[in-house]
Scaffold this motif. Structure first.
Motif, short mmCIF file in Angstrom:
data_model
loop_
_atom_site.label_atom_id
_atom_site.label_comp_id
_atom_site.label_asym_id
_atom_site.label_seq_id
_atom_site.Cartn_x
_atom_site.Cartn_y
_atom_site.Cartn_z
N CYS A 63 -26.50 -14.35 -3.40
CA CYS A 63 -25.78 -13.29 -4.11
C CYS A 63 -24.30 -13.63 -4.30
O CYS A 63 -23.52 -12.77 -4.71
CB CYS A 63 -25.94 -11.94 -3.41
N GLY A 64 -23.91 -14.85 -4.06
CA GLY A 64 -22.54 -15.27 -4.32
C GLY A 64 -21.50 -14.53 -3.49
O GLY A 64 -20.37 -14.31 -3.92
N GLN A 65 -21.90 -14.14 -2.26
CA GLN A 65 -20.95 -13.43 -1.39
C GLN A 65 -20.12 -14.44 -0.62
O GLN A 65 -20.67 -15.29 0.08
CB GLN A 65 -21.69 -12.55 -0.39
N LEU A 66 -18.80 -14.31 -0.74
CA LEU A 66 -17.89 -15.19 -0.03
C LEU A 66 -17.21 -14.35 1.05
O LEU A 66 -16.77 -13.23 0.81
CB LEU A 66 -16.85 -15.76 -1.00
N PHE A 67 -17.13 -14.91 2.26
CA PHE A 67 -16.57 -14.17 3.39
C PHE A 67 -15.29 -14.84 3.87
O PHE A 67 -15.24 -16.07 3.99
CB PHE A 67 -17.57 -14.11 4.54
N ALA A 68 -14.29 -14.00 4.15
CA ALA A 68 -13.04 -14.47 4.77
C ALA A 68 -12.91 -13.74 6.10
O ALA A 68 -13.00 -12.51 6.14
CB ALA A 68 -11.85 -14.15 3.88
N CYS A 69 -12.75 -14.48 7.19
CA CYS A 69 -12.77 -13.87 8.53
C CYS A 69 -11.35 -13.68 9.06
O CYS A 69 -10.51 -14.59 8.95
CB CYS A 69 -13.55 -14.76 9.51
N TYR A 70 -11.14 -12.53 9.65
CA TYR A 70 -9.87 -12.22 10.32
C TYR A 70 -10.20 -11.75 11.72
O TYR A 70 -10.67 -10.63 11.92
CB TYR A 70 -9.10 -11.16 9.55
N GLY A 71 -9.97 -12.60 12.71
CA GLY A 71 -10.29 -12.23 14.09
C GLY A 71 -9.02 -12.13 14.91
O GLY A 71 -8.45 -13.15 15.29
N LYS A 96 -8.87 -19.56 -6.89
CA LYS A 96 -8.41 -20.80 -7.54
C LYS A 96 -9.49 -21.88 -7.47
O LYS A 96 -9.69 -22.63 -8.42
CB LYS A 96 -7.13 -21.28 -6.86
N ASN A 97 -10.17 -21.99 -6.34
CA ASN A 97 -11.06 -23.12 -6.11
C ASN A 97 -12.55 -22.81 -6.21
O ASN A 97 -13.36 -23.73 -6.39
CB ASN A 97 -10.79 -23.69 -4.70
N LEU A 98 -12.92 -21.54 -6.05
CA LEU A 98 -14.33 -21.21 -5.94
C LEU A 98 -14.77 -20.13 -6.92
O LEU A 98 -15.81 -19.50 -6.73
CB LEU A 98 -14.63 -20.75 -4.50
N SER A 99 -14.01 -19.92 -7.99
CA SER A 99 -14.30 -18.81 -8.91
C SER A 99 -15.68 -18.95 -9.54
O SER A 99 -16.33 -17.97 -9.88
CB SER A 99 -13.22 -18.71 -9.99
N ARG A 100 -16.13 -20.20 -9.67
CA ARG A 100 -17.41 -20.44 -10.33
C ARG A 100 -18.57 -19.85 -9.53
O ARG A 100 -19.56 -19.41 -10.06
CB ARG A 100 -17.58 -21.95 -10.52
N ILE A 101 -18.43 -19.90 -8.20
CA ILE A 101 -19.56 -19.45 -7.36
C ILE A 101 -19.32 -18.10 -6.71
O ILE A 101 -20.23 -17.52 -6.13
CB ILE A 101 -19.86 -20.48 -6.24
N MET A 102 -18.09 -17.59 -6.82
CA MET A 102 -17.77 -16.36 -6.09
C MET A 102 -18.05 -15.13 -6.96
O MET A 102 -17.40 -14.91 -7.97
CB MET A 102 -16.30 -16.36 -5.66
N LYS A 103 -19.02 -14.31 -6.55
CA LYS A 103 -19.30 -13.05 -7.23
C LYS A 103 -18.79 -11.86 -6.40
O LYS A 103 -18.50 -10.79 -6.92
CB LYS A 103 -20.80 -12.88 -7.47
N GLU A 104 -18.74 -12.07 -5.09
CA GLU A 104 -18.26 -11.01 -4.20
C GLU A 104 -17.31 -11.63 -3.18
O GLU A 104 -17.51 -12.78 -2.78
CB GLU A 104 -19.42 -10.34 -3.44
N ALA A 129 -7.27 -5.95 -9.92
CA ALA A 129 -6.76 -7.13 -10.62
C ALA A 129 -7.84 -8.15 -10.93
O ALA A 129 -7.58 -9.13 -11.62
CB ALA A 129 -5.67 -7.78 -9.75
N ASN A 130 -9.03 -7.93 -10.41
CA ASN A 130 -10.09 -8.93 -10.58
C ASN A 130 -11.41 -8.25 -10.94
O ASN A 130 -12.35 -8.21 -10.14
CB ASN A 130 -10.25 -9.75 -9.28
N ALA A 131 -11.48 -7.76 -12.14
CA ALA A 131 -12.71 -7.10 -12.59
C ALA A 131 -13.83 -8.13 -12.59
O ALA A 131 -13.61 -9.31 -12.88
CB ALA A 131 -12.50 -6.54 -13.99
N GLY A 132 -14.99 -7.69 -12.25
CA GLY A 132 -16.13 -8.61 -12.26
C GLY A 132 -16.44 -9.16 -10.88
O GLY A 132 -17.49 -9.77 -10.66
N ILE A 133 -15.52 -8.97 -9.92
CA ILE A 133 -15.79 -9.40 -8.53
C ILE A 133 -15.94 -8.14 -7.68
O ILE A 133 -15.14 -7.20 -7.79
CB ILE A 133 -14.65 -10.27 -7.97
#
Lengths: 310, 80
Positions: A63-71, A96-104, A129-133
């Motif tokens: 599902c093109g979910q990209l996760f950024a972790c803050y611990g 900048k680098n992963l827009s092709r695969i990032m849907k969420e 600022a980022n419609a579509g994500i």
């Protein structure tokens, strides 16, 4: 696939785990949960030298979910500016680098007590600022929901073995002895100051605003609290009960003075008694009995009735 | 420690142990004899009493002049 909610012991274990892990350890824990749940569909990411991780700490391919972790260590939400800055930086790198695969894009955090409102505003700003994500947060509840979908054996691997009803019925006196000796030897306790003898309000649990899983822990611990009192009564040192109670009263007052939530105080007291990390079931039972005894004898938490002001 | 407290039962507080000592002190006793007499009178069901706690209670009784000690012999004060 197991879909039962986590029992109170696993909830406590998860909460303590999230408070303890930070940075890479938190990312590793989250990645392990996701890997167990989604198999190869979830891609664990780590930076490779100068190439970095491009703002991606994990990716769900289907599902093109990209996760950024803050611990944050101990769920410290004090560094709000850092958190907001990290959200912006991580997303910018990913876009900048992963827009092709990032849907969420989802920010995964270990702030058990909740996020600062600035984080909500920041996410909304990114969303507009980022419609579509699709944007979102994954916190304690989201991680818990994912874990509940795992098999019970896997949950035990992740969060450690938990005491069963049989363990609770067969509390080991030797374990209680070791627990109390460890507490006494680890802390210099002077002459104990005796607490006041007061009747326990029947709704003390509710009045102290403890979350449901801690409610259940105290209620289960009550079954063995009598044996703790008996242990103190039969201990060769007559003042051992007073010493332990005095120690915990002081510790509770110290934590309360830091304006910690009831939940955070209970986390701290539990770890102080049981230890950090995976705790053997026999020790869990002894720790729960000791805390229930102290709660019942009004040495920790407030003697309030529900609706009363503190 | 003198008075009972939330986690210190009456039979372990110095006042409680002191009352047991006074009940056992029916004549003239050495410390060791009195210790044995107190142990024999103490029911099995109550909390254990260590020798150092017994001595502490005895010291308390001496301090409040409830017992006297002369040439190694203990007697109850206030009785003719």
């Amino acid at each position: 696939m197991n879909t039962s909610p986590l029992n109170y012991q696993y909830k406590i274990a998860l909460e303590l785990k999230l408070r303890r892990v930070s940075g890479d350890a938190f990312q590793d824990f989250f990645s392990t949960v996701m890997g167990k749940l989604h198999g190869d569909d979830f891609v664990r990411v780590r930076p490779f030298g100068q190439k970095g991780d491009k703002g991606c700490d994990g990716y769900l391919q289907s599902c093109g979910q990209l996760f950024a972790c803050y611990g944050a260590l101990n769920g410290d939400k004090g560094k709000v500016d850092y958190l907001i800055g990290k959200m912006g930086e991580d997303f910018a790198k990913a876009r900048k680098n992963l827009s092709r695969i990032m849907k969420e894009w989802h920010m995964v955090h270990n702030l058990v007590g909740g996020l600062p409102v600035e984080a909500i505003n920041k996410l909304d700003e990114l969303r507009k600022a980022n419609a579509g994500i699709t944007f979102g947060f994954v916190g304690l509840e989201g991680i818990e929901r994912r874990i509940t979908q795992l098999d019970s054996v896997v949950v035990a691997e992740l969060l450690g073995p938990q005491a069963t009803n049989k363990d609770a019925q067969e509390m080991q006196p030797a374990e209680l002895q070791a627990l109390i000796n460890g507490i006494v030897s680890g802390v210099a306790v002077g002459a104990p100051a005796s607490g006041s003898i007061a009747q326990v309000p029947s709704d003390k649990l509710d009045a102290n605003d403890l979350p449901n899983h801690w409610h259940q822990m105290i209620e289960h611990g009550w079954k063995n609290a009598y044996y703790v009192a008996e242990y103190f009564d039969r201990h060769h040192e007559p003042l051992i009960g007073e010493r332990i109670a005095s120690l915990f009263r002081e510790r509770y007052q110290y934590l309360r003075a830091q304006a910690l939530s009831a939940e955070a105080i209970m986390d701290n007291l539990y770890e102080f008694v049981a230890g950090i990390g995976s705790v053997p079931p026999a020790r869990q039972v002894a720790a729960q009995a000791l805390l229930a005894h102290l709660f019942e004898s009004c040495d920790i938490f407030e003697n309030l009735t529900a609706g009363a002001e503190t | 420690m003198i008075l009972p407290a939330k986690h210190l039962k009456q039979d372990r507080a110095l006042l409680g142990v002191g009352s047991e000592i006074l009940a056992a002190l029916t004549g003239e006793y050495t410390v060791s004899e009195l210790w044995e007499a107190v142990q024999q009178r103490r029911p099995q069901a109550v909390s254990p009493l260590s020798f150092d706690w017994f001595v502490l209670a005895l010291s308390f009784l001496y301090a409040i002049d409830a017992v006297g000690l002369e040439k190694g012999i203990l007697t109850k004060r206030g009785e003719s």
